[in-house]
Scaffold this motif. Structure first.
Motif, PDB file in Angstrom:
ATOM      1  N   ILE A  33       0.837  -1.203   0.000  1.00 46.25           N
ATOM      2  CA  ILE A  33       0.000   0.000   0.000  1.00 46.25           C
ATOM      3  C   ILE A  33       0.874   1.255   0.000  1.00 46.25           C
ATOM      4  N   LEU A  34       1.948   1.238   0.786  1.00 47.76           N
ATOM      5  CA  LEU A  34       2.857   2.377   0.808  1.00 47.76           C
ATOM      6  C   LEU A  34       3.488   2.609  -0.557  1.00 47.76           C
ATOM      7  N   ASP A  35       3.976   1.548  -1.180  1.00 46.66           N
ATOM      8  CA  ASP A  35       4.623   1.671  -2.487  1.00 46.66           C
ATOM      9  C   ASP A  35       3.656   2.219  -3.534  1.00 46.66           C
ATOM     10  N   GLU A  36       2.421   1.719  -3.500  1.00 52.17           N
ATOM     11  CA  GLU A  36       1.413   2.204  -4.458  1.00 52.17           C
ATOM     12  C   GLU A  36       1.076   3.662  -4.188  1.00 52.17           C
ATOM     13  N   ASN A  37       1.001   4.019  -2.904  1.00 53.50           N
ATOM     14  CA  ASN A  37       0.607   5.373  -2.538  1.00 53.50           C
ATOM     15  C   ASN A  37       1.667   6.389  -2.897  1.00 53.50           C
ATOM     16  N   PHE A  38       2.941   5.983  -2.845  1.00 57.55           N
ATOM     17  CA  PHE A  38       4.018   6.908  -3.126  1.00 57.55           C
ATOM     18  C   PHE A  38       4.526   6.813  -4.563  1.00 57.55           C
ATOM     19  N   ALA A  39       3.868   6.016  -5.379  1.00 61.17           N
ATOM     20  CA  ALA A  39       4.252   5.936  -6.786  1.00 61.17           C
ATOM     21  C   ALA A  39       3.934   7.258  -7.482  1.00 61.17           C
ATOM     22  N   THR A  40       4.702   7.623  -8.490  1.00 60.80           N
ATOM     23  CA  THR A  40       4.475   8.856  -9.243  1.00 60.80           C
ATOM     24  C   THR A  40       3.295   8.662 -10.182  1.00 60.80           C
ATOM     25  N   HIS A  41       2.247   9.453  -9.968  1.00 54.58           N
ATOM     26  CA  HIS A  41       1.036   9.324 -10.772  1.00 54.58           C
ATOM     27  C   HIS A  41       0.970  10.346 -11.900  1.00 54.58           C
ATOM     28  N   LEU A  42       1.627  11.482 -11.733  1.00 55.70           N
ATOM     29  CA  LEU A  42       1.571  12.520 -12.765  1.00 55.70           C
ATOM     30  C   LEU A  42       2.723  12.367 -13.744  1.00 55.70           C
ATOM     31  N   LEU A  43       2.459  12.521 -15.007  1.00 58.26           N
ATOM     32  CA  LEU A  43       3.519  12.451 -16.010  1.00 58.26           C
ATOM     33  C   LEU A  43       4.388  13.704 -15.920  1.00 58.26           C
ATOM     34  N   PRO A  44       5.690  13.565 -15.715  1.00 59.53           N
ATOM     35  CA  PRO A  44       6.562  14.736 -15.605  1.00 59.53           C
ATOM     36  C   PRO A  44       6.823  15.348 -16.978  1.00 59.53           C
ATOM     37  N   SER A  45       7.209  16.597 -16.969  1.00 54.11           N
ATOM     38  CA  SER A  45       7.503  17.286 -18.229  1.00 54.11           C
ATOM     39  C   SER A  45       8.917  17.021 -18.685  1.00 54.11           C
ATOM     40  N   SER A  46       9.761  16.508 -17.802  1.00 54.69           N
ATOM     41  CA  SER A  46      11.135  16.223 -18.191  1.00 54.69           C
ATOM     42  C   SER A  46      11.695  15.125 -17.303  1.00 54.69           C
ATOM     43  N   ARG A  47      12.794  14.512 -17.746  1.00 56.67           N
ATOM     44  CA  ARG A  47      13.412  13.471 -16.932  1.00 56.67           C
ATOM     45  C   ARG A  47      13.935  14.034 -15.616  1.00 56.67           C
ATOM     46  N   GLY A  48      14.413  15.259 -15.649  1.00 59.18           N
ATOM     47  CA  GLY A  48      14.902  15.893 -14.434  1.00 59.18           C
ATOM     48  C   GLY A  48      13.815  16.038 -13.392  1.00 59.18           C
ATOM     49  N   GLU A  49      12.650  16.448 -13.858  1.00 63.11           N
ATOM     50  CA  GLU A  49      11.529  16.598 -12.927  1.00 63.11           C
ATOM     51  C   GLU A  49      11.125  15.246 -12.357  1.00 63.11           C
ATOM     52  N   ALA A  50      11.157  14.211 -13.176  1.00 66.04           N
ATOM     53  CA  ALA A  50      10.805  12.883 -12.694  1.00 66.04           C
ATOM     54  C   ALA A  50      11.785  12.426 -11.623  1.00 66.04           C
ATOM     55  N   ARG A  51      13.082  12.698 -11.839  1.00 70.02           N
ATOM     56  CA  ARG A  51      14.083  12.282 -10.871  1.00 70.02           C
ATOM     57  C   ARG A  51      13.911  13.033  -9.548  1.00 70.02           C
ATOM     58  N   VAL A  52      13.671  14.338  -9.613  1.00 71.32           N
ATOM     59  CA  VAL A  52      13.477  15.138  -8.406  1.00 71.32           C
ATOM     60  C   VAL A  52      12.261  14.647  -7.638  1.00 71.32           C
ATOM     61  N   ARG A  53      11.174  14.436  -8.350  1.00 71.63           N
ATOM     62  CA  ARG A  53       9.959  13.967  -7.680  1.00 71.63           C
ATOM     63  C   ARG A  53      10.171  12.577  -7.090  1.00 71.63           C
ATOM     64  N   GLY A  54      10.866  11.716  -7.831  1.00 72.73           N
ATOM     65  CA  GLY A  54      11.134  10.381  -7.333  1.00 72.73           C
ATOM     66  C   GLY A  54      11.982  10.408  -6.083  1.00 72.73           C
ATOM     67  N   ASP A  55      13.000  11.268  -6.041  1.00 74.52           N
ATOM     68  CA  ASP A  55      13.848  11.383  -4.856  1.00 74.52           C
ATOM     69  C   ASP A  55      13.039  11.865  -3.653  1.00 74.52           C
ATOM     70  N   PHE A  56      12.149  12.843  -3.903  1.00 78.85           N
ATOM     71  CA  PHE A  56      11.322  13.388  -2.824  1.00 78.85           C
ATOM     72  C   PHE A  56      10.417  12.301  -2.249  1.00 78.85           C
TER      73      PHE A  56
END
Length: 384
Positions: free
Chosen positions: A224-247
């Protein structure tokens, strides 16, 4: 069962229960907890065929073995029907009920019928003894087994250590107790995760320990935790995805799931959120300020609203006859409201001390250690 065996080593046990009961009883005992531990009206209806089969098998087993006593433990949906059937099948059979069904909450008129089906009631709350004895059902208050379990249980008994520990409460630690059944956890734990997000908006230093009753439930919580913290929004760039993933990875690490460490968490956490059930009394015993949460399937909730006749769901509130612990049931279990109530207990020393003082009064009502020995003594006296 251990206390009965200690008093009379020649006793034999048959029946149905869980793995710890089977370990005491031996081979002629069925571990049916995984299949019988369903919760809610709809779940019972779905498994009706299984329960009907088990009901008749139990009656046949009792008729064949002719035990000195049948001890029914809690589980009123099955056991009250069994008591009635036993009285018809074998009128002389000793039938004892341990851990009173909470008919005082939903159907007090049934107590007089129970008096015809049962020879003896062993109850764990003092007010129950008064209520049942007034209705003609012979009742003995033996005390709450939770007290001896929390004070005296040893690792060798299969419970894990739960003696009080010498530890200071961590002002940044919140204990989460989402229930002991998978269906409860699936309903309640996501709400608790959202509540923690609300809290951390203003309290960045908070972290959370989650109590799991078994390794299987711990795995479910991690999922449940893993599903809840998964990234649901498509990022505009790979950098944004990495930052959000780290957070989100850092946020996920704020949760520590602990198996069979409920008592330890309750003594270390500053406050808690506890699913309705026996854990609410444990929290009161360990003097951990908390709020209560519960959520079930809507058909079960509506059926419960029609049946339940008490003002409160949590046993601390029932025993105090007032709301000392805030209750957030069903549609009221909203993350923002839960977070607000928790923040009050984190920041307001007066509110904390007021709740703890009420907990101390409740602990006195639960009696002293030795409930199991007193219950065993009463059972042996009944069949002597």
């Amino acid at each position: 069962m251990r206390s009965l065996r200690s008093a009379d080593v020649d006793l034999r046990f048959i029946g149905r229960g869980g793995p710890q009961m089977k370990a005491v009883a031996g081979t002629n005992f069925q571990n049916w907890v995984d299949k019988s531990g369903v919760l809610g009206l709809w779940e019972v209806i779905k498994h009706y065929g299984y329960f009907r089969k088990q009901f008749h098998a139990t009656l046949r087993e009792i008729e064949k073995s002719k035990p000195d006593a049948v001890v029914l433990i809690d589980y009123p949906g099955f056991n009250l029907r069994l008591a009635r059937a036993l009285r018809k099948q074998a009128p002389a059979q000793k039938v004892i009920y341990y851990i009173s069904p909470q008919v005082w909450a939903w159907n007090r008129g049934r107590i007089q019928k129970m008096a015809r089906w049962l020879d003896l009631m062993l109850c764990i709350f003092p007010f129950e003894a008064d209520l049942y004895n007034e209705s003609g059902l012979r009742t003995i208050f033996v005390g709450h087994p939770m007290i001896e379990r929390l004070r005296e249980r040893q690792p060798s008994q299969g419970y894990g250590s739960a003696t009080k520990i010498d530890i200071e409460r961590d002002p940044n630690l919140i204990g989460l107790f989402p229930g002991s059944r998978a269906r409860e956890v699936k309903k309640i734990f996501p709400i608790l995760i959202e509540t923690t997000r609300e809290l951390r908006q203003s309290k960045q230093n908070l972290r959370f320990e989650v109590a799991a009753a078994s390794a299987g439930l711990a795995d479910e919580m991690r999922k449940i935790l893993d599903e809840n913290f998964a990234t649901h929004l498509l990022p505009s760039s790979r950098g944004e995805a990495r930052v959000r993933g780290d957070f989100e990875s850092k946020e996920r690490q704020l949760f520590e799931i602990k198996v069979d460490q409920t008592a330890e968490i309750m003594q270390h956490a500053y406050v808690g959120i506890v699913a309705s059930g026996s854990a609410t009394l444990e929290a009161a015993y360990f003097r951990m300020p908390f709020v209560l949460i519960y959520k079930v399937a809507w058909p079960t909730y509506f059926a419960g609203r029609l049946l339940v006749k008490v003002k409160y769901l949590g046993m601390p509130n029932v025993l105090a006859d007032k709301e000392i612990v805030p209750e957030f049931i069903q549609h009221r279990a909203r993350p923002k409201d839960l977070a607000k109530a928790i923040a009050q207990l984190l920041d307001n020393p007066t509110a904390r001390e007021r709740m703890i003082s009420e907990f101390d009064k409740i602990a006195v009502q639960l009696g002293e250690s030795g409930a199991s020995e007193r219950a065993a003594t009463a059972i042996l006296a009944e069949i002597a």
